[in-house]
Each structure stands twice: as C-alpha cells, then as structure tokens.
Design an enzyme around this catalytic site. Structure first.
Site, PDB file in Angstrom:
ATOM      1  N   CYS A   5       0.814  -1.213   0.000  1.00 28.17           N
ATOM      2  CA  CYS A   5       0.000   0.000   0.000  1.00 28.17           C
ATOM      3  C   CYS A   5       0.851   1.269   0.000  1.00 28.17           C
ATOM      4  O   CYS A   5       1.706   1.442   0.879  1.00 28.17           O
ATOM      5  CB  CYS A   5      -0.899  -0.018   1.238  1.00 28.17           C
ATOM      6  SG  CYS A   5      -1.797   1.506   1.517  1.00 28.17           S
ATOM      7  N   VAL A  39     -11.800  -1.585   5.777  1.00 28.74           N
ATOM      8  CA  VAL A  39     -10.690  -1.766   6.719  1.00 28.74           C
ATOM      9  C   VAL A  39      -9.418  -1.406   5.971  1.00 28.74           C
ATOM     10  O   VAL A  39      -9.047  -2.064   5.001  1.00 28.74           O
ATOM     11  CB  VAL A  39     -10.622  -3.214   7.236  1.00 28.74           C
ATOM     12  CG1 VAL A  39      -9.423  -3.410   8.143  1.00 28.74           C
ATOM     13  CG2 VAL A  39     -11.915  -3.568   7.960  1.00 28.74           C
ATOM     14  N   TYR A  47      -5.416   5.775  -9.341  1.00 32.96           N
ATOM     15  CA  TYR A  47      -6.601   4.991  -8.995  1.00 32.96           C
ATOM     16  C   TYR A  47      -7.823   5.467  -9.785  1.00 32.96           C
ATOM     17  O   TYR A  47      -8.648   4.653 -10.225  1.00 32.96           O
ATOM     18  CB  TYR A  47      -6.884   5.079  -7.495  1.00 32.96           C
ATOM     19  CG  TYR A  47      -5.924   4.297  -6.654  1.00 32.96           C
ATOM     20  CD1 TYR A  47      -6.203   2.990  -6.284  1.00 32.96           C
ATOM     21  CD2 TYR A  47      -4.721   4.851  -6.216  1.00 32.96           C
ATOM     22  CE1 TYR A  47      -5.322   2.252  -5.508  1.00 32.96           C
ATOM     23  CE2 TYR A  47      -3.829   4.130  -5.453  1.00 32.96           C
ATOM     24  CZ  TYR A  47      -4.135   2.835  -5.101  1.00 32.96           C
ATOM     25  OH  TYR A  47      -3.248   2.116  -4.343  1.00 32.96           O
ATOM     26  N   VAL A  81      -5.263   0.329   5.725  1.00 35.92           N
ATOM     27  CA  VAL A  81      -3.947   0.583   6.285  1.00 35.92           C
ATOM     28  C   VAL A  81      -3.401   1.857   5.637  1.00 35.92           C
ATOM     29  O   VAL A  81      -3.808   2.187   4.519  1.00 35.92           O
ATOM     30  CB  VAL A  81      -2.990  -0.604   6.027  1.00 35.92           C
ATOM     31  CG1 VAL A  81      -3.377  -1.800   6.857  1.00 35.92           C
ATOM     32  CG2 VAL A  81      -2.931  -0.982   4.548  1.00 35.92           C
ATOM     33  N   TRP A 135      -7.639  -7.220   5.553  1.00 32.85           N
ATOM     34  CA  TRP A 135      -6.230  -7.447   5.885  1.00 32.85           C
ATOM     35  C   TRP A 135      -6.082  -8.498   6.976  1.00 32.85           C
ATOM     36  O   TRP A 135      -6.760  -8.447   7.995  1.00 32.85           O
ATOM     37  CB  TRP A 135      -5.578  -6.136   6.332  1.00 32.85           C
ATOM     38  CG  TRP A 135      -5.599  -5.076   5.278  1.00 32.85           C
ATOM     39  CD1 TRP A 135      -6.343  -3.935   5.274  1.00 32.85           C
ATOM     40  CD2 TRP A 135      -4.830  -5.047   4.063  1.00 32.85           C
ATOM     41  NE1 TRP A 135      -6.087  -3.205   4.143  1.00 32.85           N
ATOM     42  CE2 TRP A 135      -5.165  -3.867   3.379  1.00 32.85           C
ATOM     43  CE3 TRP A 135      -3.897  -5.920   3.492  1.00 32.85           C
ATOM     44  CZ2 TRP A 135      -4.607  -3.515   2.153  1.00 32.85           C
ATOM     45  CZ3 TRP A 135      -3.330  -5.575   2.268  1.00 32.85           C
ATOM     46  CH2 TRP A 135      -3.677  -4.392   1.619  1.00 32.85           C
TER      47      TRP A 135
END
Length: 333
Positions: free
Chosen positions: A46, A112, A177, A114, A79
C-alpha cells in the site's frame, strides 16, 4: 488503503478516513504520545502505508512504535496477519485487522484500511487517517526521534509542502486509482491526461532542484515517491496509466532512483508484495489474477547523477541506521 466505487456515475471515489483520532504530545487528545504503547499496522503493498514506513524509519521511531505487516493478499475479511506464526499478530494477538476496528466501533461496517495505528493495551484502533499519521509522527513524536533525525515537515515550508502535496495527491497519488478504476472511457482518458500533465510539471520543477521543496527531503518527496516506485510495476499496465513509463521520464526516473537509494526509502519497499496485491486483489481489473513477471527491479540501483544538483538529503541530520533484522525486505539481487 480503502477503496469504494460509485456505480452510478462510473467514477472511483476514495473513502474518507473514518477513524481520525490523533496521538498528541500536549494532552489535547485522549491518546498521549507514549513509547511502546502503539502498533503501526501496514501492508508493504500500500502506498499510503509506505509513507508511514518511510517516515517512521527516517525519524528512528522503530523502538517507540512497533510495526505489524499484513499479508499482501486480502480475503473477504480484508487485511490478515497470515505472515505471522499461528496467523496472528504477535503483539495484538488478532488474526484480522478488522478486529481492532470492531474494538473501536462495534457496529462499524465500512472498509478496513492501512496504515492503521492500534492501541496495544486495549487492542482498539486509534486512527486510519493516512493523510495525518505521517505529519503527526514528524511533529508530535519529536521526543522519541533519533539523534540526527531530519525535519520532514519544517514549519517555514509547510504552506509550500501542503500545496505541492495537494496537487500530487489529486493528480498522481489518487490519480492513478481514478484512471485504473474508471468505468467510462472519457473519464479514464481525462484522468490519465491530468496524471501525465502533473508528471510533466513535476519533471520541470525537479529539473534543476534535487527535492520538491527546499534543499532537503520533506514530506512532499515521500508522498510522491510511494507512487513513483509502484508506477512501472503496477500502475502503468494494471491501471492503464501507459502513456509513458517512469523509465521514459528522465528527470522523474533519476529523482525516484535517488530517493530509492537513500536509506529509509528503498529499504522499505517490497516489490513482490506490491505486485501480488494489485494483480491478485483487483480481480475486477485482472480476473485471471495473473501476476506480471516484470519489470526487473534492479534498475532502481543504477546511478542517477542527482548529486550534482546539490541538496542535503537529511539537512543538518544524518541517515538512519541499519534496518532492524525483523523488518528487512528482500534484496533486489
């Protein structure tokens, strides 16, 4: 990293950070700065988590904030800690990062993401605000910075850094993106054109200066780097950002190699995690889940010549020390 897709208007929309508590040094939040209390959970795939890994390392916060690395391949529960013994994070004792989200908000049903900072004693998520986490590591955790730590967010340059960061986020960090998840030809082409217009402007800015703002590495360089280092490996092909490769942009390619070869940058990058995550998880783009073989990452170690522009990577500070053994990434060979 948390993604949502608006189906009606055919445009990709990034979910805002739902958990935005801050860890502060002055007692202005419920979460005080305290060495050993918090765990930074990241995916090396990421880019947003990559920022936090770089800043943590440059500032020497390894002993103050531990790190947990999740599997680059998510399942339906997002994750997971399958890289650790018994598929559990050894500090938090959980199998899925979503468990820390549930501790913070039992009824939460959103994404969820990170990076995430978790309070170890309670097991509760504190923040997933990737835009703020690195700034707070620089400004709130100063008591735990290593001797010689650089100033990555100098007060006198913050307005300029913020302005550069806003343009880079809109057109580059998030722009790849926007292109990759477009479901409309016209929208896709518009995002790709804006991306490369910004890359051209950044090339012009960096042609006669080593770093984006001032003569040292700042938060602005870190935020651009995490997209550039993933560009040819995944964004060029997988996200169809293929007007040119990074290696075909001479200034940015040299700039990115300069940073990659600076302690704290390339030694946090795992190309295997990056490629396996993007090519496997985004099955709507790559339904066969075939992971690309190239490009050869050894090009990142070739001479860049940017030293001739001067600049002082760490300002009045020093490079970080060796990477802790447990945090080393595979050698490029």
């Amino acid at each position: 990293m948390s993604l949502t897709q608006q189906q009606d208007d055919k445009e990709f929309t990034r979910s805002p950070s739902h958990f935005a508590d801050r860890i502060t040094a002055d007692g202005s939040s419920p979460w005080p700065v305290e060495a050993g209390r918090y765990r930074l959970v990241v995916s090396r795939a990421c880019p947003w988590a990559g920022r936090a890994l770089i800043v943590r390392r440059l500032l020497g916060l390894e002993d103050a904030i531990s790190v947990g690395v999740v599997d680059p391949i998510q399942d339906e529960r997002s994750w997971r800690f399958t890289l650790d013994a018994d598929d559990r994070d050894p500090v938090l004792g959980i199998r899925f990062l979503s468990e820390a989200y549930a501790k913070a908000e039992p009824d939460y049903d959103g994404g969820v993401s990170v990076p995430a900072i978790v309070d170890v004693p309670s097991g509760r998520l504190v923040t997933n605000d990737y835009q703020r986490i690195t700034l707070d590591l620089s400004t709130e955790w100063t008591a735990h910075h290593r001797p010689g730590a650089p100033d990555l967010y100098p007060e006198r340059l913050r307005d300029e850094i913020d302005a550069v960061n806003a343009e880079v986020f809109r057109d580059v960090n998030n722009g790849v993106y926007m292109a990759g998840f477009s479901r409309d030809q016209e929208a896709y082409e518009g995002h790709v054109h804006r991306l490369f217009e910004r890359l051209d402007a950044l090339s012009e800015r960096l042609e006669d200066r080593r770093y984006l703002v001032g003569d040292t590495i700042t938060e602005a360089d870190i935020r651009l780097f995490v997209t550039l280092v993933r560009f040819d490996a995944v964004y060029h092909g997988h996200f169809k950002c293929n007007r040119r490769k990074l290696t075909e942009l001479p200034v940015l390619w040299a700039y990115a190699r300069d940073l990659f070869q600076t302690p704290g940058f390339g030694d946090t990058v795992d190309f295997d995690h990056i490629k396996r995550h993007y090519y496997y998880v985004h099955h709507e783009i790559n339904p066969a889940r075939i992971v690309a073989v190239g490009p050869d990452p050894r090009g990142w170690l070739t001479p860049h010549g940017r030293e001739e522009l001067g600049g002082r990577p760490f300002g009045d500070g020093t490079p970080p020390g060796p990477v802790p053994a447990a945090e080393r990434v595979p050698d490029l060979g």
